[in-house]
Design a protein around this motif. Structure first.
Motif, PDB file in Angstrom:
ATOM      1  N   HIS A 101      44.048  41.847  23.424  1.00  0.00           N
ATOM      2  CA  HIS A 101      44.692  41.994  22.079  1.00  0.00           C
ATOM      3  C   HIS A 101      45.179  43.398  21.886  1.00  0.00           C
ATOM      4  O   HIS A 101      46.060  43.846  20.979  1.00  0.00           O
ATOM      5  CB  HIS A 101      43.635  42.032  20.983  1.00  0.00           C
ATOM      6  N   GLN A 102      45.228  44.339  22.997  1.00  0.00           N
ATOM      7  CA  GLN A 102      45.908  45.349  23.234  1.00  0.00           C
ATOM      8  C   GLN A 102      46.219  46.021  24.713  1.00  0.00           C
ATOM      9  O   GLN A 102      45.321  45.329  25.640  1.00  0.00           O
ATOM     10  CB  GLN A 102      45.106  46.713  22.580  1.00  0.00           C
ATOM     11  N   VAL A 103      47.193  46.640  25.173  1.00  0.00           N
ATOM     12  CA  VAL A 103      47.491  46.999  26.307  1.00  0.00           C
ATOM     13  C   VAL A 103      46.125  47.813  27.008  1.00  0.00           C
ATOM     14  O   VAL A 103      45.696  48.438  26.338  1.00  0.00           O
ATOM     15  CB  VAL A 103      48.715  47.862  26.561  1.00  0.00           C
ATOM     16  N   GLN A 104      45.905  47.395  28.028  1.00  0.00           N
ATOM     17  CA  GLN A 104      44.612  48.118  28.652  1.00  0.00           C
ATOM     18  C   GLN A 104      44.819  47.992  30.173  1.00  0.00           C
ATOM     19  O   GLN A 104      45.278  47.342  30.853  1.00  0.00           O
ATOM     20  CB  GLN A 104      43.245  47.255  28.288  1.00  0.00           C
ATOM     21  N   TRP A 105      44.181  49.229  30.924  1.00  0.00           N
ATOM     22  CA  TRP A 105      44.019  49.239  32.155  1.00  0.00           C
ATOM     23  C   TRP A 105      42.721  48.882  32.507  1.00  0.00           C
ATOM     24  O   TRP A 105      41.696  49.636  32.094  1.00  0.00           O
ATOM     25  CB  TRP A 105      44.505  50.937  32.569  1.00  0.00           C
ATOM     26  N   ILE A 106      42.449  48.259  33.609  1.00  0.00           N
ATOM     27  CA  ILE A 106      41.084  47.876  34.003  1.00  0.00           C
ATOM     28  C   ILE A 106      40.795  48.167  35.558  1.00  0.00           C
ATOM     29  O   ILE A 106      41.860  47.731  36.569  1.00  0.00           O
ATOM     30  CB  ILE A 106      40.874  46.261  33.844  1.00  0.00           C
ATOM     31  N   VAL A 107      39.701  48.973  35.953  1.00  0.00           N
ATOM     32  CA  VAL A 107      39.603  49.498  37.150  1.00  0.00           C
ATOM     33  C   VAL A 107      38.038  48.903  37.500  1.00  0.00           C
ATOM     34  O   VAL A 107      37.381  49.502  37.018  1.00  0.00           O
ATOM     35  CB  VAL A 107      39.781  50.854  37.505  1.00  0.00           C
ATOM     36  N   PRO A 108      37.942  47.840  38.619  1.00  0.00           N
ATOM     37  CA  PRO A 108      36.899  47.434  38.907  1.00  0.00           C
ATOM     38  C   PRO A 108      35.863  48.858  39.666  1.00  0.00           C
ATOM     39  O   PRO A 108      36.624  49.628  40.408  1.00  0.00           O
ATOM     40  CB  PRO A 108      36.887  46.478  39.829  1.00  0.00           C
ATOM     41  N   LEU A 109      34.785  49.220  39.219  1.00  0.00           N
ATOM     42  CA  LEU A 109      33.763  50.118  39.783  1.00  0.00           C
ATOM     43  C   LEU A 109      32.988  49.775  40.761  1.00  0.00           C
ATOM     44  O   LEU A 109      32.574  50.318  41.890  1.00  0.00           O
ATOM     45  CB  LEU A 109      33.113  50.997  38.764  1.00  0.00           C
ATOM     46  N   SER A 110      32.464  48.520  40.646  1.00  0.00           N
ATOM     47  CA  SER A 110      31.707  47.712  41.827  1.00  0.00           C
ATOM     48  C   SER A 110      31.903  46.273  41.349  1.00  0.00           C
ATOM     49  O   SER A 110      32.192  45.776  40.116  1.00  0.00           O
ATOM     50  CB  SER A 110      30.164  48.190  41.411  1.00  0.00           C
ATOM     51  N   GLY A 111      31.363  45.597  42.502  1.00  0.00           N
ATOM     52  CA  GLY A 111      31.823  44.074  42.443  1.00  0.00           C
ATOM     53  C   GLY A 111      33.025  43.667  42.628  1.00  0.00           C
ATOM     54  O   GLY A 111      34.122  44.483  42.618  1.00  0.00           O
ATOM     55  N   ILE A 112      33.001  42.213  42.326  1.00  0.00           N
ATOM     56  CA  ILE A 112      34.540  41.663  42.543  1.00  0.00           C
ATOM     57  C   ILE A 112      34.862  40.864  41.431  1.00  0.00           C
ATOM     58  O   ILE A 112      34.143  40.128  41.062  1.00  0.00           O
ATOM     59  CB  ILE A 112      34.752  40.793  44.114  1.00  0.00           C
TER      60      ILE A 112
END
Length: 178
Positions: A101-112
């Motif tokens: 619903h809005q622009v977002q940056w996503i960074v996994p910190l743990s897991g896949i």
């Protein structure tokens, strides 16, 4: 220090270690010139179909975070109000088809973490990988799902850092964040 600068410092720290590992494994001709940071762009085309495209961020400028301190590399900031959330998804979590619903940056910190676009492209994101999720306003085509499908890979929980920008507009063109 603004939230955007803190976010990009975190992204830099996460990405530099990932680039360092990749650089040792890559043949010399495949090594990117530094600073170059790869990210995945989940974008919506003008027809409303979502896509995943691998992009490279390489436009940086030098600056210091303290007067007289050593210089570091900064990308251009996303401007406007932002919120940061740490999200922990339990093992075997599946999010179903949905849209950002809005622009977002996503960074996994743990897991896949996995993401699948409407065009069938799918990517698995490991800790330190970066996803720009800007699949805002996708359009369903017939009975096909719209947006993206996401979830965890394997038996582990997944921790994500999500930085959302309330005023940012999606580009509808891949790799615009250079």
């Amino acid at each position: 220090m603004s939230i955007q600068k803190r976010f990009f410092l975190l992204l830099s720290a996460l990405s530099v270690s990932a680039l360092d590992t990749a650089a040792h494994a890559a043949p010399i001709e495949d090594k990117p010139s530094f600073p170059t940071i790869s990210y995945w762009d989940n974008w919506t085309d003008p027809q409303g179909t979502t896509h995943l495209t691998k992009c490279k961020m390489s436009t940086f400028h030098e600056d210091s975070i303290t007067p007289g301190g050593d210089k570091i590399m900064f990308s251009s900031p996303h401007d406007g109000p932002a919120s940061v959330t740490l999200r922990v998804q339990p093992p075997h979590w599946k999010g179903g088809w949905n849209e950002s619903h809005q622009v977002q940056w996503i960074v996994p910190l743990s897991g896949i973490y996995f993401v699948k676009a409407m065009d069938g492209t799918s990517v698995e994101l490991n800790p330190g990988d970066i996803l720009l999720s800007e699949d805002v306003a996708p359009i369903a085509h017939g009975s096909d799902p719209k947006g993206h499908l996401s979830g965890n890979v394997g038996d582990a929980a997944v921790a994500l850092q999500v930085l959302q920008f309330g005023d940012a507009a999606p580009s509808h063109i891949p790799c615009q964040w250079q």
